[in-house]
Design an enzyme around this catalytic site. Structure first.
Site, PDB file in Angstrom:
ATOM      1  N   GLY A 268      -6.990 -12.293   3.313  1.00 23.15           N
ATOM      2  CA  GLY A 268      -6.256 -11.240   3.143  1.00 23.15           C
ATOM      3  C   GLY A 268      -7.064  -9.733   3.600  1.00 23.15           C
ATOM      4  O   GLY A 268      -7.763 -10.074   4.402  1.00 23.15           O
ATOM      5  N   ASP A 269      -6.774  -8.475   3.070  1.00 24.64           N
ATOM      6  CA  ASP A 269      -7.235  -7.584   3.482  1.00 24.64           C
ATOM      7  C   ASP A 269      -8.590  -7.247   3.258  1.00 24.64           C
ATOM      8  O   ASP A 269      -9.395  -6.514   3.864  1.00 24.64           O
ATOM      9  CB  ASP A 269      -6.442  -6.242   3.155  1.00 24.64           C
TER      10      ASP A 269
ATOM     11  N   THR B  89      -6.474  -2.849  -3.072  1.00 19.88           N
ATOM     12  CA  THR B  89      -6.175  -4.023  -4.069  1.00 19.88           C
ATOM     13  C   THR B  89      -4.834  -4.203  -3.775  1.00 19.88           C
ATOM     14  O   THR B  89      -3.937  -3.294  -3.494  1.00 19.88           O
ATOM     15  CB  THR B  89      -6.860  -4.072  -5.301  1.00 19.88           C
TER      16      THR B  89
ATOM     17  N   THR C 193      -8.461  -8.185  -7.388  1.00 19.59           N
ATOM     18  CA  THR C 193      -9.863  -7.921  -6.435  1.00 19.59           C
ATOM     19  C   THR C 193     -10.725  -6.977  -6.977  1.00 19.59           C
ATOM     20  O   THR C 193      -9.971  -5.577  -7.448  1.00 19.59           O
ATOM     21  CB  THR C 193      -9.530  -7.716  -5.014  1.00 19.59           C
TER      22      THR C 193
HETATM   23  N1  ASP Z   1      -6.014  -7.996  -1.612  1.00 17.76           N
HETATM   24  C1  ASP Z   1      -6.428  -9.205  -2.086  1.00 17.76           C
HETATM   25  C2  ASP Z   1      -5.690 -10.116  -1.117  1.00 17.76           C
HETATM   26  O1  ASP Z   1      -4.563 -10.015  -0.775  1.00 17.76           O
HETATM   27  C3  ASP Z   1      -5.920  -9.596  -3.390  1.00 17.76           C
HETATM   28  C4  ASP Z   1      -6.178  -8.631  -4.552  1.00 17.76           C
HETATM   29  O2  ASP Z   1      -6.460  -7.464  -4.432  1.00 17.76           O
HETATM   30  O3  ASP Z   1      -6.138  -9.086  -5.453  1.00 17.76           O
HETATM   31  O4  ASP Z   1      -6.433 -11.138  -0.817  1.00 17.76           O
END
Ligand code: ASP
Length: 298
Positions: free
Chosen positions: A179-180, A200, A149
């Site tokens: 997600g977050d 991330t 991300t």
């Molecule tokens: N945090 C992101 C999610 O869980 C994934 C990522 O950071 O690539 O959707």
């Protein structure tokens, strides 16, 4: 002025963000424009429409923005929108809401004159999905490589801060999974006069611990950005012991431009840009956290 962005693609995103600030743009303009560079980069497999699809073969995107006057906008599970971070900003600027999801968010994008068009999977997206579908055990990929991300923090020339995040989420996720990254307080947070933090990595563990809010709260209580990152990762391991097996990377910055970065596993890269330069770094990771109290360090 100072900008920070996650992973290798953070360098190009920072480049654009710095240009925006130099031309008089705000921290919010900078993080949105910076994230858009990554969203439009077809080589990216975890951000934008070229990201890995869900298990039904459709790419769904999450994004959010927050400015230090506590305004925020967010979209989740949107399809066919090339720049979800721009859509998140439109939610903030043009609706009374903070978060729009799925069809409602797509309809709002159309009303805003943004193009909403499902894009056919390219060869690589199709091939990886097909290979994943062949596997006997099909769990969405939760490994250290597929979390890329782009999350950004900017401090502009007039001393204002903003944060943004945009992602295609977990590869081959269950359709509808969020997600977050678009959750204010989990993937990103900023508080006026205190600082900002972004995350991330495996969203599920960050959601359960409100990572970005936890780090800003630590800074509000006097910890430096680096100590706030360390306090959060320690707490993550205590609250969710199995988080030691996944990757989570965090960035924090205060109004003095002091920066912090840390990850659970090695290999988390991030870019830091100032008026003078824009360079890639690799963060310390869990094993590097010293045993003394984080309050003692700056
Ligand atoms: N945090 C992101 C999610 O869980 C994934 C990522 O950071 O690539 O959707």
């Amino acid at each position: 002025m100072k900008v920070m962005a996650t992973w290798n693609h953070g360098v190009a995103a920072n480049e654009r963000a710095l240009q925006v600030i130099k031309q008089g743009g705000s921290a919010m303009d900078a993080v949105v424009e910076g994230c858009m560079v990554t969203e439009l980069d077809e080589r990216q497999r975890s951000v934008g429409l070229s990201g890995w699809p869900d298990s039904d073969g459709r790419v769904s995107l999450d994004a959010a923005v927050m400015s230090d006057d506590s305004r925020a906008g967010s979209v989740a599970c949107v399809r066919g929108v090339a720049n979800p971070v721009q859509l998140a900003r439109r939610v903030m600027d043009h609706t009374p809401h903070v978060m729009l999801v799925g069809e409602g968010a797509e309809r709002f994008a159309q009303q805003q004159g943004m193009l909403v068009r499902d894009r056919a999977l390219d060869h690589e997206q199709r091939a990886r999905l097909d290979a994943w579908l062949q596997q006997a055990i099909r769990t969405p990929l939760v490994n250290v490589e597929n979390h890329d991300t782009i999350s950004m923090i900017a401090l502009d020339a007039s001393g204002r801060m903003a944060v943004a995040s945009t992602t295609s989420g977990l590869a081959f996720k269950i359709p509808g999974r969020v997600g977050d990254s678009p959750i204010i307080g989990a993937g990103l947070f900023v508080e006026r006069g205190v600082g900002a933090a972004v995350c991330t990595g495996l969203g599920e563990v960050v959601q359960r611990t409100m990572g970005a809010y936890a780090m800003v709260e630590s800074m509000r209580q006097g910890l430096s950005p680096q100590a706030a990152c360390e306090a959060f990762i320690r707490r993550l391991h205590v609250q969710i012991p199995e988080s030691a097996e996944c990757q989570v990377g965090v960035l924090a910055m205060d109004y003095g431009g002091r920066a912090g970065a840390l990850s659970v596993q090695s290999g988390f890269t991030y870019a830091v840009g100032t008026a003078e330069d824009n360079t890639l770094h690799e963060s310390a990771f869990t094993q590097d956290i010293k045993q003394d109290s984080p309050r003692n360090r700056s």
